[in-house]
Design a protein around this motif. Sequence first.
Motif, PDB file in Angstrom:
ATOM      1  N   PHE A 176       0.777  -1.171   0.007  1.00  0.00           N
ATOM      2  CA  PHE A 176      -0.012  -0.219   0.026  1.00  0.00           C
ATOM      3  C   PHE A 176       0.663   1.186   0.095  1.00  0.00           C
ATOM      4  O   PHE A 176       0.608   2.205   0.760  1.00  0.00           O
ATOM      5  N   GLU A 177       2.093   1.424  -0.702  1.00  0.00           N
ATOM      6  CA  GLU A 177       2.940   2.200  -0.992  1.00  0.00           C
ATOM      7  C   GLU A 177       2.200   3.846  -1.247  1.00  0.00           C
ATOM      8  O   GLU A 177       2.594   4.921  -0.578  1.00  0.00           O
ATOM      9  N   ILE A 187      -6.858  -4.082  13.331  1.00  0.00           N
ATOM     10  CA  ILE A 187      -7.341  -2.706  13.405  1.00  0.00           C
ATOM     11  C   ILE A 187      -6.535  -1.835  12.439  1.00  0.00           C
ATOM     12  O   ILE A 187      -6.926  -0.900  11.786  1.00  0.00           O
ATOM     13  N   PHE A 188      -5.401  -1.806  12.295  1.00  0.00           N
ATOM     14  CA  PHE A 188      -4.335  -1.129  11.549  1.00  0.00           C
ATOM     15  C   PHE A 188      -4.720  -1.301  10.256  1.00  0.00           C
ATOM     16  O   PHE A 188      -4.902  -0.249   9.493  1.00  0.00           O
ATOM     17  N   ARG A 189      -4.863  -2.490   9.557  1.00  0.00           N
ATOM     18  CA  ARG A 189      -5.278  -2.622   8.092  1.00  0.00           C
ATOM     19  C   ARG A 189      -6.506  -2.208   7.598  1.00  0.00           C
ATOM     20  O   ARG A 189      -6.815  -1.455   6.923  1.00  0.00           O
ATOM     21  N   GLY A 190      -7.481  -2.588   8.681  1.00  0.00           N
ATOM     22  CA  GLY A 190      -9.005  -2.489   8.424  1.00  0.00           C
ATOM     23  C   GLY A 190      -9.293  -0.934   8.512  1.00  0.00           C
ATOM     24  O   GLY A 190     -10.083  -0.186   7.566  1.00  0.00           O
ATOM     25  N   SER A 191      -8.524   0.145   9.454  1.00  0.00           N
ATOM     26  CA  SER A 191      -9.008   1.288   9.689  1.00  0.00           C
ATOM     27  C   SER A 191      -8.270   2.236   8.216  1.00  0.00           C
ATOM     28  O   SER A 191      -8.799   3.195   7.666  1.00  0.00           O
ATOM     29  N   LYS A 246     -10.076   4.171   5.155  1.00  0.00           N
ATOM     30  CA  LYS A 246      -9.773   5.707   5.066  1.00  0.00           C
ATOM     31  C   LYS A 246      -9.334   5.857   3.730  1.00  0.00           C
ATOM     32  O   LYS A 246      -9.644   6.822   2.778  1.00  0.00           O
ATOM     33  N   ASN A 247      -8.304   4.873   2.642  1.00  0.00           N
ATOM     34  CA  ASN A 247      -7.760   5.141   1.603  1.00  0.00           C
ATOM     35  C   ASN A 247      -8.937   5.004   0.785  1.00  0.00           C
ATOM     36  O   ASN A 247      -9.156   5.540  -0.242  1.00  0.00           O
ATOM     37  N   GLU A 248      -9.839   3.924   1.022  1.00  0.00           N
ATOM     38  CA  GLU A 248     -11.049   3.959   0.043  1.00  0.00           C
ATOM     39  C   GLU A 248     -12.039   4.917  -0.078  1.00  0.00           C
ATOM     40  O   GLU A 248     -12.419   5.292  -1.158  1.00  0.00           O
ATOM     41  N   PHE A 249     -11.962   5.457   1.210  1.00  0.00           N
ATOM     42  CA  PHE A 249     -13.067   6.847   1.066  1.00  0.00           C
ATOM     43  C   PHE A 249     -12.142   7.945   0.475  1.00  0.00           C
ATOM     44  O   PHE A 249     -13.127   8.910  -0.091  1.00  0.00           O
ATOM     45  N   ARG A 250     -11.079   8.174   0.836  1.00  0.00           N
ATOM     46  CA  ARG A 250     -10.344   8.937  -0.138  1.00  0.00           C
ATOM     47  C   ARG A 250     -10.287   9.006  -1.685  1.00  0.00           C
ATOM     48  O   ARG A 250     -10.242  10.036  -2.195  1.00  0.00           O
ATOM     49  N   LYS A 251     -10.355   7.874  -1.988  1.00  0.00           N
ATOM     50  CA  LYS A 251     -10.123   7.608  -3.588  1.00  0.00           C
ATOM     51  C   LYS A 251     -11.555   7.780  -4.037  1.00  0.00           C
ATOM     52  O   LYS A 251     -11.681   8.543  -4.986  1.00  0.00           O
ATOM     53  N   ASN A 252     -12.659   7.211  -3.341  1.00  0.00           N
ATOM     54  CA  ASN A 252     -14.077   7.428  -3.919  1.00  0.00           C
ATOM     55  C   ASN A 252     -14.868   7.562  -2.853  1.00  0.00           C
ATOM     56  O   ASN A 252     -15.503   6.453  -1.997  1.00  0.00           O
ATOM     57  N   PRO A 253     -15.245   8.669  -2.335  1.00  0.00           N
ATOM     58  CA  PRO A 253     -16.380   9.008  -1.250  1.00  0.00           C
ATOM     59  C   PRO A 253     -17.745   8.471  -1.481  1.00  0.00           C
ATOM     60  O   PRO A 253     -18.524   8.137  -0.442  1.00  0.00           O
ATOM     61  N   TYR A 254     -18.020   8.307  -2.759  1.00  0.00           N
ATOM     62  CA  TYR A 254     -19.422   7.823  -3.135  1.00  0.00           C
ATOM     63  C   TYR A 254     -19.391   6.313  -3.498  1.00  0.00           C
ATOM     64  O   TYR A 254     -20.306   5.729  -4.277  1.00  0.00           O
ATOM     65  N   ASN A 255     -18.384   5.465  -2.996  1.00  0.00           N
ATOM     66  CA  ASN A 255     -18.459   4.122  -3.162  1.00  0.00           C
ATOM     67  C   ASN A 255     -19.672   3.409  -2.329  1.00  0.00           C
ATOM     68  O   ASN A 255     -19.544   3.640  -1.241  1.00  0.00           O
ATOM     69  N   PRO A 256     -20.238   2.427  -2.924  1.00  0.00           N
ATOM     70  CA  PRO A 256     -21.489   2.088  -2.372  1.00  0.00           C
ATOM     71  C   PRO A 256     -21.062   1.067  -1.387  1.00  0.00           C
ATOM     72  O   PRO A 256     -22.115   0.844  -0.428  1.00  0.00           O
ATOM     73  N   LYS A 303     -14.324  18.758   1.415  1.00  0.00           N
ATOM     74  CA  LYS A 303     -13.951  17.194   1.863  1.00  0.00           C
ATOM     75  C   LYS A 303     -15.126  16.803   2.857  1.00  0.00           C
ATOM     76  O   LYS A 303     -15.664  17.683   3.532  1.00  0.00           O
ATOM     77  N   ARG A 304     -15.089  15.543   3.447  1.00  0.00           N
ATOM     78  CA  ARG A 304     -15.841  15.235   4.411  1.00  0.00           C
ATOM     79  C   ARG A 304     -15.078  14.292   5.336  1.00  0.00           C
ATOM     80  O   ARG A 304     -14.177  13.739   4.891  1.00  0.00           O
ATOM     81  N   LEU A 305     -15.183  14.490   6.653  1.00  0.00           N
ATOM     82  CA  LEU A 305     -14.689  13.753   7.713  1.00  0.00           C
ATOM     83  C   LEU A 305     -15.644  12.309   8.265  1.00  0.00           C
ATOM     84  O   LEU A 305     -16.879  12.627   8.643  1.00  0.00           O
ATOM     85  N   LEU A 306     -14.744  11.317   8.263  1.00  0.00           N
ATOM     86  CA  LEU A 306     -15.742  10.170   8.829  1.00  0.00           C
ATOM     87  C   LEU A 306     -15.791  10.233  10.262  1.00  0.00           C
ATOM     88  O   LEU A 306     -14.908  10.537  10.950  1.00  0.00           O
ATOM     89  N   VAL A 307     -17.113   9.823  10.446  1.00  0.00           N
ATOM     90  CA  VAL A 307     -17.491   9.950  11.952  1.00  0.00           C
ATOM     91  C   VAL A 307     -17.927   8.512  12.544  1.00  0.00           C
ATOM     92  O   VAL A 307     -18.930   8.553  13.354  1.00  0.00           O
TER      93      VAL A 307
END
Length: 520
Positions: A342-343, A405-409, A413-423, A437-441
């Motif tokens: 995940f470089e 926890i490390f990989r899941g979080s 975050k990375n998927e949300f940054r790439k495409n916030p509208y991912n189903p 931008k939008r902040l994940l809560v």
Amino acid sequence: MASVKEAKSPGRSSRTASKSKSRSRSRSRSRSRSRGRTSSASRKRKPTTPKPKQENMESNSPARTKARTPERAATPTRKSARLQNLNLAPEERKPVIFEPYLDEEKRVPRTKKTEFGGAIGAFFMIFGLPVTVYFLNFVCTQNKCKPYLPVIPLDWQSYFDIQAAAIYLGWMAFQALLYMVPVGPVVMGQPLRSGQRLKYRCNGFISLCISLVAFGAAVYFKLPVGIVLQKFTQLITTGVVFSLVLSIILYVNARRGSNNKLAPGGNTGNFLYDFFIGHELNPRVGSFDLKFFCELRPGLIGWLMLNLVMLTEQYNKQGALPPALTMVVVFQAVYVADALWFEDAILTTMDIIHDGFGFMLVFGDLVWVPFLYGLQTRYLSLYGVKMEWYCLVFIGILNLIGYYIFRGSNSQKNEFRKNPYNPALAHLETIPTASGKRLLVSGWWGLCHKPNYLGDILMATAWSLTCGFSTPVVYFYPVYFTILLIHREYRDAEQCHKKYKASWDRYCERVKYRIFPYIY
């Protein structure tokens, strides 16, 4: 009567005639001058061609018109450029750039707030960090591994060796060569202050695989790979000198370069602080990005190579793989492989976006990581620890929980940054910001501000637990790493508050904990 009046006032009539002629000429000149100063409103109307008059024939000649039309009339104003853009299709529109304003926006202002104690703290850390690396390796030897005042060698041969220097520099050159191989995806970095986005070749995982194959070939052909353990201190010295020289070159080059390439956090004007924190943000030699290369390549892969050398040496001595040592090497190998797989995720971190590339990152990447992060494997290879199977199972579960926890979080975050509208992310709650931008809560990022840091700390603790409790030296890494991540979270929170303002306050009200849920 009329003739009498004209006879009585010949001077008056001539003066009146000449006055009217001068008025007409002045009006003509003012009208001709006003044609050159075309207002933005007049550009909107379709130009009309006036009927030529006899007295204006000379003034309307092509030569006179060309001479009096000012060159700046061809320069588009903000309004005219915007109107031209509106006539184009949306996909064809280009950003309107106004050079007088662009230069001011590109300039990096002076850094007002310093970190790490400012210039005084930078001075002590420049000398203190190398001393820490030497000290921890001196106190953990074959004779003893306790926190005590060790015997310091005074002969220069104990610190410098030509063969060790050749090994270190050869390793750097090998990794640089792999970095330049044109394979792997090219990823765009985050927008810089000037609006530019740099390109990065992400082939770190391929470099790792080639390095592992090269190490396997060296072992197969019985090359003396154990020499790196015999010259461990000399390798550290070479790394320290190389880091210092590279940092000086980077600082001098940044001073000679343009202002818009400087780091926002390393432009105080103080030599020591800017040298330590990094004066230039993204130093490059052509397309070779020095900071991106050093962040994950030579130091991180070098850490794994040293671990494999220790494991190989123990296998040659015992004829079997020691369980605790093997477990730590596998855990850390997965950690390194994850970082390089995940470089591209590192392009959104504070190291790349905000921090300059100075002694802090250079030394950390090229000396601190490879020669200190392996304290657990060094101790286990020197002393060995026999541990019950259920203890090893518990440690393995703790490491898996931390990695989960490390990989899941990080993935979320990375998927949300790439495409916030991912189903797949539609169930996550967010807070909008003024920047768009939008902040994940919710999800992982609803537990605390940095759940990935929590996973990091759990894994670091698991690695040290394999060494038992006979010495506190091996617990330096999780203690140091916890302090480092708490400080990084604090720095990141300050940056987010400055960037998102009221939205960040709302986020902190919703997500109350920083790293440890219900604790901190």
